[in-house]
Scaffold this motif. Structure first.
Motif, mmCIF file in Angstrom:
data_model
loop_
_atom_site.group_PDB
_atom_site.id
_atom_site.type_symbol
_atom_site.label_atom_id
_atom_site.label_comp_id
_atom_site.label_asym_id
_atom_site.label_seq_id
_atom_site.Cartn_x
_atom_site.Cartn_y
_atom_site.Cartn_z
ATOM 1 N N ALA A 190 66.720 43.387 3.953
ATOM 2 C CA ALA A 190 67.336 44.192 2.900
ATOM 3 C C ALA A 190 67.827 45.532 3.443
ATOM 4 O O ALA A 190 68.967 45.949 3.164
ATOM 5 C CB ALA A 190 66.335 44.403 1.767
ATOM 6 N N CYS A 191 66.989 46.208 4.204
ATOM 7 C CA CYS A 191 67.352 47.539 4.713
ATOM 8 C C CYS A 191 68.494 47.468 5.725
ATOM 9 O O CYS A 191 69.401 48.309 5.712
ATOM 10 C CB CYS A 191 66.130 48.210 5.338
ATOM 11 S SG CYS A 191 64.825 48.619 4.164
ATOM 12 N N SER A 192 68.477 46.478 6.601
ATOM 13 C CA SER A 192 69.542 46.363 7.602
ATOM 14 C C SER A 192 70.863 45.975 6.945
ATOM 15 O O SER A 192 71.926 46.490 7.329
ATOM 16 C CB SER A 192 69.157 45.349 8.680
ATOM 17 O OG SER A 192 68.928 44.065 8.127
ATOM 18 N N ASN A 193 70.822 45.079 5.949
ATOM 19 C CA ASN A 193 72.053 44.755 5.230
ATOM 20 C C ASN A 193 72.636 45.989 4.540
ATOM 21 O O ASN A 193 73.845 46.223 4.555
ATOM 22 C CB ASN A 193 71.774 43.669 4.179
ATOM 23 C CG ASN A 193 72.049 42.273 4.701
ATOM 24 O OD1 ASN A 193 72.080 42.051 5.897
ATOM 25 N ND2 ASN A 193 72.237 41.329 3.802
ATOM 26 N N LEU A 194 71.759 46.775 3.921
ATOM 27 C CA LEU A 194 72.197 47.996 3.248
ATOM 28 C C LEU A 194 72.844 48.961 4.236
ATOM 29 O O LEU A 194 73.929 49.502 3.987
ATOM 30 C CB LEU A 194 70.999 48.656 2.563
ATOM 31 C CG LEU A 194 71.253 50.010 1.886
ATOM 32 C CD1 LEU A 194 72.237 49.854 0.738
ATOM 33 C CD2 LEU A 194 69.938 50.603 1.379
ATOM 34 N N ALA A 195 72.188 49.179 5.370
ATOM 35 C CA ALA A 195 72.703 50.131 6.356
ATOM 36 C C ALA A 195 74.015 49.654 6.978
ATOM 37 O O ALA A 195 74.958 50.444 7.143
ATOM 38 C CB ALA A 195 71.648 50.362 7.439
ATOM 39 N N PRO A 221 81.056 37.360 -3.554
ATOM 40 C CA PRO A 221 80.390 36.422 -4.469
ATOM 41 C C PRO A 221 79.704 37.158 -5.612
ATOM 42 O O PRO A 221 79.342 38.336 -5.485
ATOM 43 C CB PRO A 221 79.374 35.715 -3.562
ATOM 44 C CG PRO A 221 79.824 35.965 -2.165
ATOM 45 C CD PRO A 221 80.528 37.277 -2.191
ATOM 46 N N SER A 222 79.516 36.471 -6.729
ATOM 47 C CA SER A 222 78.811 37.057 -7.861
ATOM 48 C C SER A 222 77.322 37.193 -7.540
ATOM 49 O O SER A 222 76.806 36.547 -6.616
ATOM 50 C CB SER A 222 78.985 36.191 -9.105
ATOM 51 O OG SER A 222 78.366 34.924 -8.917
ATOM 52 N N TYR A 223 76.634 38.022 -8.315
ATOM 53 C CA TYR A 223 75.208 38.219 -8.077
ATOM 54 C C TYR A 223 74.420 36.925 -8.260
ATOM 55 O O TYR A 223 73.473 36.647 -7.510
ATOM 56 C CB TYR A 223 74.659 39.300 -9.015
ATOM 57 C CG TYR A 223 75.166 40.693 -8.708
ATOM 58 C CD1 TYR A 223 75.568 41.032 -7.422
ATOM 59 C CD2 TYR A 223 75.248 41.664 -9.692
ATOM 60 C CE1 TYR A 223 76.033 42.297 -7.129
ATOM 61 C CE2 TYR A 223 75.708 42.950 -9.403
ATOM 62 C CZ TYR A 223 76.105 43.257 -8.115
ATOM 63 O OH TYR A 223 76.563 44.511 -7.815
ATOM 64 N N SER A 224 74.791 36.113 -9.238
ATOM 65 C CA SER A 224 74.088 34.840 -9.452
ATOM 66 C C SER A 224 74.321 33.886 -8.287
ATOM 67 O O SER A 224 73.407 33.164 -7.866
ATOM 68 C CB SER A 224 74.559 34.200 -10.760
ATOM 69 O OG SER A 224 75.958 33.942 -10.732
ATOM 70 N N GLU A 225 75.528 33.887 -7.738
ATOM 71 C CA GLU A 225 75.826 33.033 -6.588
ATOM 72 C C GLU A 225 75.055 33.498 -5.351
ATOM 73 O O GLU A 225 74.535 32.670 -4.588
ATOM 74 C CB GLU A 225 77.331 33.049 -6.311
ATOM 75 C CG GLU A 225 77.763 32.088 -5.213
ATOM 76 C CD GLU A 225 79.255 32.100 -4.978
ATOM 77 O OE1 GLU A 225 79.724 31.456 -4.016
ATOM 78 O OE2 GLU A 225 79.965 32.778 -5.767
ATOM 79 N N ILE A 226 74.980 34.810 -5.149
ATOM 80 C CA ILE A 226 74.215 35.345 -4.019
ATOM 81 C C ILE A 226 72.742 34.955 -4.138
ATOM 82 O O ILE A 226 72.107 34.548 -3.162
ATOM 83 C CB ILE A 226 74.365 36.881 -3.953
ATOM 84 C CG1 ILE A 226 75.801 37.260 -3.579
ATOM 85 C CG2 ILE A 226 73.395 37.478 -2.937
ATOM 86 C CD1 ILE A 226 76.083 38.744 -3.677
ATOM 87 N N THR A 227 72.205 35.072 -5.348
ATOM 88 C CA THR A 227 70.799 34.714 -5.572
ATOM 89 C C THR A 227 70.567 33.233 -5.311
ATOM 90 O O THR A 227 69.599 32.851 -4.635
ATOM 91 C CB THR A 227 70.399 35.059 -7.021
ATOM 92 O OG1 THR A 227 70.591 36.463 -7.239
ATOM 93 C CG2 THR A 227 68.940 34.706 -7.274
ATOM 94 N N PRO A 276 76.005 44.115 -3.368
ATOM 95 C CA PRO A 276 75.916 42.695 -3.009
ATOM 96 C C PRO A 276 75.220 42.461 -1.675
ATOM 97 O O PRO A 276 74.470 41.488 -1.525
ATOM 98 C CB PRO A 276 77.386 42.256 -2.951
ATOM 99 C CG PRO A 276 78.093 43.192 -3.853
ATOM 100 C CD PRO A 276 77.390 44.509 -3.675
ATOM 101 N N SER A 277 75.425 43.347 -0.715
ATOM 102 C CA SER A 277 74.778 43.197 0.591
ATOM 103 C C SER A 277 73.262 43.381 0.485
ATOM 104 O O SER A 277 72.490 42.642 1.095
ATOM 105 C CB SER A 277 75.352 44.201 1.591
ATOM 106 O OG SER A 277 76.724 43.974 1.807
ATOM 107 N N LEU A 278 72.849 44.377 -0.313
ATOM 108 C CA LEU A 278 71.420 44.594 -0.527
ATOM 109 C C LEU A 278 70.790 43.387 -1.213
ATOM 110 O O LEU A 278 69.714 42.916 -0.802
ATOM 111 C CB LEU A 278 71.203 45.854 -1.365
ATOM 112 C CG LEU A 278 69.756 46.176 -1.763
ATOM 113 C CD1 LEU A 278 68.889 46.398 -0.530
ATOM 114 C CD2 LEU A 278 69.713 47.400 -2.674
#
Length: 237
Positions: free
Chosen positions: A52-57, A4-10, A128-130
């Protein structure tokens, strides 16, 4: 599956797919510790950081995790960041940590966090995950704070009481007597039934806003379709 795009994720994290109002995940801490704004902010910050951290990892190691161990590996990653958050709260906001109690370590079992790690971070790139973790955390925290504010105002007649638990002595005098000094309070608002009522009203309000927006969108679409059917006649001299 396309990322998904950044705007859609937001938009998904803050509104369309909000963990608390749409997915109805993580309701245990949502209802248990939102008796005041300071509790809501403290738990919201911890949850957002872990998300945020778990998604990043998880996104970083998604290609190295076999399908058979993806879920337990995600739980271990989440537990690591929850432990970090717990130790930081013990070091810097110990009084607030005592108030939130068991609900800080229980972030490990928060379905919103595990769900995003498994459904999004394990299948999408790092940035995108972060962003997904941040937006889902901010959306969840916003609902926590609104519920905490409403319950604190109705239950105690104040706002921002005990903010020194989070921000230290500089916030000791931030308490606002919204309903006056003589307000005796409303006990139901600070008990779990009050949390259910406020959460239910917020969900109903969101559904009403979405339904109204969809109705306006359909009305505008009909106007555009009707305008295309207008027939123009005449002869050019």
């Amino acid at each position: 599956m396309a990322t998904p795009s950044y705007s859609e994720i937001t938009h998904n994290g803050l509104w369309k797919n909000n963990p608390a109002l749409v997915q109805l995940l993580g309701l245990c801490p949502l209802l248990a510790v939102t008796g005041s704004v300071v509790n809501a902010i403290g738990l919201g910050l911890a949850t957002t950081a872990v998300l945020a951290c778990s998604n990043l990892a998880v996104s970083l190691v998604r290609h190295q995790m076999p399908e058979t161990v993806r879920l337990p590996a995600s739980v271990m990653i989440i537990a690591t960041f929850v432990t970090c958050a717990e130790l930081l709260m013990k070091a810097f906001t110990y009084e607030l940590y005592l108030v939130l109690g068991i609900f800080i370590p229980l972030i490990v079992t928060n379905c919103a966090i595990l769900g995003r790690a498994d459904a999004f971070a394990s299948k999408n790139p790092i940035l995108p995950s972060l962003l997904d973790g941040l937006m889902m955390g901010v959306g969840f925290s916003a609902v926590l704070i609104v519920i905490g504010a409403v319950r604190e105002i109705i239950g105690r007649g104040t706002l921002f009481s005990d903010m020194d638990l989070l921000l230290g002595p500089m916030a000791a005098n931030w308490t606002l007597p919204v309903l006056g000094q003589d307000y005796s309070g409303f006990l139901v608002a600070v008990l779990p039934p009050g949390a259910f009522l406020v959460a239910g009203l917020l969900i109903a309000a969101k559904n009403a806003i979405d339904a109204n927006a969809e109705k306006r969108r359909k009305a505008q679409a009909n106007v555009v379709t009707g305008s295309k059917r207008v027939r123009t006649t005449g002869k050019i001299q």
